[in-house]
Design a protein around this motif. Structure first.
Motif: not given
Length: 235
Positions: A3-4, A7, A112
């Motif tokens: 998820n990071e 994102a 990210t």
């Protein structure tokens, strides 16, 4: 973790995107800063050779990065043929193509994901480094990218990512121009373009022109992706 990585981040304001581009242009244009930062382009250049060698099933023997910002990628396999041509041709276009791919991720807000993709690529290169300076250079760059991804707030990550992408897109063009200048004065007899000329019987100047076309097209496409959301029209 997934998820990071997947994102999305809010895009920075247009003035920051423009300022990061101007800063990257200044770094590429100013000789003292270019002399220091050109090594980042060399990392992408040699990474392009290495990736092309792996994809064409050549045996990758090692990568060396030197303090004068030069580098060499050693491979083993058929000294002629499509695999050798692809490996030799990949170096000068790699920074621009990496910049184009990075601009797509940055424009989509995947900052990210971009930073960790860069870390993975640097680790893969580190495994094949065969000299001390090259190892130190990759560890320094990788450490900076890790610190940025782990400790910096999102707005700082975004600003640095935009500046880095602009640097790759703009910095991918200058070495090609420098290459042709060296060739004109007979100072690069074993350049990638001249090796390709011997492999394909296509003049080295045409290979340099092809490199330049790919890099300028990547710069134009990357610039559009980075600024598309603020344009009053769609292409």
């Amino acid at each position: 973790m997934w998820n990071e990585l997947t994102a999305t981040q809010v895009a920075p304001p247009l003035w920051l995107v423009a300022l990061s581009g101007l800063a990257a242009l200044a770094l590429v244009s100013y000789p003292p800063s270019w002399h220091v930062l050109r090594g980042l382009i060399t990392i992408a250049h040699e990474g392009g050779h290495a990736l092309a060698a792996v994809l064409t099933r050549r045996k990758l023997r090692g990568i060396r990065l030197h303090s004068d910002t030069s580098g060499v990628t050693l491979t083993r396999g058929n000294p002629t043929g499509p695999g050798m041509v692809a490996t030799a041709a990949a170096g000068y276009v790699a920074p621009s193509l990496i910049g184009l791919g990075a601009s797509w991720l940055v424009a989509a807000g995947r900052i990210t994901l971009l930073l960790w993709a860069v870390l993975v690529l640097l680790v893969c290169m580190l495994l094949m480094i065969r000299n001390f300076f090259g190892a130190v250079a990759l560890l320094a760059v990788g450490g900076a990218v890790f610190a940025l991804s782990w400790f910096a707030p999102p707005n700082v990550q975004g600003a640095c990512a935009y500046a880095a992408v602009w640097f790759l897109l703009l910095g991918g063009v200058r070495p090609i121009l420098e290459l042709q200048t060296k060739r004109r004065h007979g100072r690069a007899p074993d350049s990638d373009a001249d090796q390709l000329a011997r492999l394909t019987r296509v003049p080295g100047a045409l290979w340099v022109l092809l490199f330049l076309l790919v890099s300028t097209a990547s710069l134009a496409a990357g610039a559009y992706l980075l600024s598309a959301r603020w344009l009053p029209f769609e292409v």
